[in-house]
Scaffold this active site. Structure first.
Site, PDB file in Angstrom:
ATOM      1  N   SER A   7      21.992 -46.053  16.828  1.00 38.12           N
ATOM      2  CA  SER A   7      21.128 -44.991  16.488  1.00 38.12           C
ATOM      3  C   SER A   7      20.236 -45.522  15.195  1.00 38.12           C
ATOM      4  O   SER A   7      19.441 -44.512  15.063  1.00 38.12           O
ATOM      5  CB  SER A   7      21.559 -43.671  16.427  1.00 38.12           C
ATOM      6  OG  SER A   7      22.453 -43.696  15.176  1.00 38.12           O
ATOM      7  N   GLY A  39      24.391 -38.295  17.791  1.00 35.90           N
ATOM      8  CA  GLY A  39      25.473 -37.476  17.808  1.00 35.90           C
ATOM      9  C   GLY A  39      25.654 -35.981  18.662  1.00 35.90           C
ATOM     10  O   GLY A  39      26.675 -35.815  19.096  1.00 35.90           O
ATOM     11  N   CYS A  69      28.218 -48.352  17.890  1.00 33.81           N
ATOM     12  CA  CYS A  69      27.774 -47.151  17.651  1.00 33.81           C
ATOM     13  C   CYS A  69      28.913 -46.433  18.219  1.00 33.81           C
ATOM     14  O   CYS A  69      29.073 -46.575  19.545  1.00 33.81           O
ATOM     15  CB  CYS A  69      26.577 -46.584  18.298  1.00 33.81           C
ATOM     16  SG  CYS A  69      26.382 -44.759  18.176  1.00 33.81           S
ATOM     17  N   THR A  71      29.362 -43.234  18.953  1.00 34.31           N
ATOM     18  CA  THR A  71      29.117 -42.165  19.975  1.00 34.31           C
ATOM     19  C   THR A  71      28.589 -42.717  21.275  1.00 34.31           C
ATOM     20  O   THR A  71      29.177 -42.363  22.456  1.00 34.31           O
ATOM     21  CB  THR A  71      27.755 -41.165  19.380  1.00 34.31           C
ATOM     22  OG1 THR A  71      28.116 -40.869  18.107  1.00 34.31           O
ATOM     23  CG2 THR A  71      27.688 -39.973  19.948  1.00 34.31           C
ATOM     24  N   CYS A 175      32.357 -43.128  12.694  1.00 31.64           N
ATOM     25  CA  CYS A 175      30.981 -43.365  12.909  1.00 31.64           C
ATOM     26  C   CYS A 175      30.551 -44.478  12.108  1.00 31.64           C
ATOM     27  O   CYS A 175      31.176 -44.696  10.962  1.00 31.64           O
ATOM     28  CB  CYS A 175      30.060 -42.142  12.431  1.00 31.64           C
ATOM     29  SG  CYS A 175      28.268 -42.344  12.308  1.00 31.64           S
ATOM     30  N   THR A 176      29.787 -45.501  12.691  1.00 35.98           N
ATOM     31  CA  THR A 176      29.440 -46.791  12.069  1.00 35.98           C
ATOM     32  C   THR A 176      28.662 -46.418  10.931  1.00 35.98           C
ATOM     33  O   THR A 176      28.421 -47.498   9.886  1.00 35.98           O
ATOM     34  CB  THR A 176      28.839 -47.641  12.964  1.00 35.98           C
ATOM     35  OG1 THR A 176      27.631 -46.995  13.494  1.00 35.98           O
ATOM     36  CG2 THR A 176      29.748 -48.130  14.010  1.00 35.98           C
ATOM     37  N   HIS A 177      28.005 -45.344  10.546  1.00 31.69           N
ATOM     38  CA  HIS A 177      27.157 -44.953   9.385  1.00 31.69           C
ATOM     39  C   HIS A 177      28.043 -44.702   8.134  1.00 31.69           C
ATOM     40  O   HIS A 177      27.826 -44.879   6.938  1.00 31.69           O
ATOM     41  CB  HIS A 177      26.208 -43.754   9.414  1.00 31.69           C
ATOM     42  CG  HIS A 177      25.010 -44.095  10.165  1.00 31.69           C
ATOM     43  ND1 HIS A 177      24.941 -44.392  11.573  1.00 31.69           N
ATOM     44  CD2 HIS A 177      23.571 -44.215   9.819  1.00 31.69           C
ATOM     45  CE1 HIS A 177      23.641 -44.473  12.021  1.00 31.69           C
ATOM     46  NE2 HIS A 177      22.953 -44.519  10.954  1.00 31.69           N
TER      47      HIS A 177
HETATM   48  N1  DGL Z   1      26.457 -44.784  14.061  1.00 29.37           N
HETATM   49  C1  DGL Z   1      26.404 -43.709  15.117  1.00 29.37           C
HETATM   50  C2  DGL Z   1      27.955 -43.750  15.484  1.00 29.37           C
HETATM   51  O1  DGL Z   1      28.600 -44.360  15.245  1.00 29.37           O
HETATM   52  C3  DGL Z   1      25.551 -42.590  14.452  1.00 29.37           C
HETATM   53  C4  DGL Z   1      25.534 -41.337  15.390  1.00 29.37           C
HETATM   54  C5  DGL Z   1      24.360 -40.701  15.623  1.00 29.37           C
HETATM   55  O2  DGL Z   1      23.272 -41.459  15.556  1.00 29.37           O
HETATM   56  O3  DGL Z   1      24.505 -39.372  15.296  1.00 29.37           O
HETATM   57  O4  DGL Z   1      28.174 -42.482  15.955  1.00 29.37           O
END
Ligand code: DGL
Length: 244
Positions: A7, A39, A69, A71, A175-177
Site C-alpha cells: 500500500s 489496513g 503487505c 494485510t 506490517c511491512t511498514h
Molecule cells: N504494509 C501494509 C501491511 O503490511 C500496510 C497496511 C496499510 O496500508 O494499512 O499490512
C-alpha cells in the site's frame, strides 16, 4: 521480472531481504499510495484493488508476485491463488510462528493492522501457536503515519499506545511498514525486546519457488523499477533512500 506490491513504501523492508538472496534480480515495486491505507478496507474492496495491480504485473510479464503487505496477503492471497492458479504468489504473514520457535514463553505483543488481526488467515496462525501470553494490538493509523514520514507523530502514537506494554519480551512486526520504526519502538519498549518479522521467510520462500520451477532469476545487474499510484515523486526518492 519479479513484482512486489504494498500500500506504499513499507514493502521496501521485504525487498531489502529479497535482494540479500537475489542480489542481481530484476524487480518492479508497486507502491499503491493512492489507495493507502489497506489496513481498514473491506475485503472485496481490497481484493479488487490488489487484483488490478496483479493484472498490471501480468501484462508486464512478471514471473512471480510478492505481496509485500501483511494485510493484502491475509485478505487476498487465497482468492488470488484460486483466480490465477498458474501464477506464483508469495505472501507474507506476521512472524508469530517464529515466536513459538525462538521464545515461546515470552510475553508477546503482535502489532499489525486491524485487517490483518481480524483475518481468518492470521487467526488460524494465532490459534495454532498461541502461547497464552500474547497481546494482539491493532495499530490503526500507524502505517499511514510511517508512509507520510511524519516521525514526530509516529513517536507520539507509539508513546500513547505502547507505553502500557513495557513488560513485553517479543514484538511481532506484523506490517511491512513497522520495521522502518524499530528504533522508535525500542525507545518506548526498551532495548531488550526481540523483534520478529516475516520478510526473511518470504525471501526464502520466493527463492525456493523460483528454484523449484527452474525460473531464471539472476541477471548481470540488479534492476529495480518503482511505480507509485499517486504519482508522488517524493515516494521514489524515499524508497530508494530506504533501500540504501
Ligand atoms: N504494509 C501494509 C501491511 O503490511 C500496510 C497496511 C496499510 O496500508 O494499512 O499490512
Amino acid at each position: 521480472m519479479i513484482g512486489l506490491l504494498d500500500s506504499g513504501i513499507g514493502g521496501v523492508t521485504v525487498l531489502k531481504e529479497i535482494i540479500k538472496l537475489i542480489p542481481n534480480g530484476h524487480f518492479i515495486y508497486y507502491s499503491d499510495s493512492f489507495n493507502n491505507p489497506y489496513g481498514d478496507k473491506g475485503s472485496d474492496e481490497l481484493y479488487f484493488i490488489v487484483k488490478s495491480i496483479v493484472d498490471y504485473f501480468l501484462k508486464r510479464g512478471v514471473v512471480a508476485i510478492v505481496i509485500a503487505c501483511n494485510t493484502a496477503s491475509a485478505i487476498c492471497v487465497k482468492r488470488l491463488r484460486n483466480e490465477f492458479p498458474t501464477i506464483i504468489f508469495i505472501a507474507i504473514e506476521p512472524a508469530y510462528k517464529m515466536v513459538h520457535d525462538y521464545n515461546p514463553s515470552g510475553k508477546t505483543l503482535v502489532m499489525a493492522t486491524k485487517g490483518t488481526l481480524e483475518s481468518e488467515k492470521f487467526l488460524s496462525l494465532y490459534h495454532k501457536y498461541d502461547n497464552n501470553n500474547t497481546i494482539l494490538f491493532p495499530c490503526v493509523g500507524l502505517a499511514d503515519l510511517i508512509e507520510t514520514g511524519d516521525i514526530s507523530s509516529v513517536d507520539k502514537y507509539l508513546f500513547d499506545n505502547l507505553n502500557k506494554y513495557k513488560n513485553v519480551d517479543n514484538v511481532v512486526l506484523g506490517c511491512t511498514h513497522y520495521p522502518l520504526i524499530k528504533d522508535n519502538i525500542r525507545n518506548v519498549l526498551g532495548n531488550n525486546i526481540n523483534f520478529f518479522e516475516g520478510s526473511i521467510g518470504v525471501s526464502k520462500e520466493l527463492l525456493r519457488q523460483l528454484k523449484k520451477r527452474k525460473i531464471d532469476y539472476e541477471y548481470k545487474k540488479l534492476k529495480i523499477e518503482f511505480i507509485d499510484s499517486s504519482d508522488n515523486i517524493l515516494k521514489e526518492k524515499r524508497f530508494r533512500n530506504l533501500l540504501g
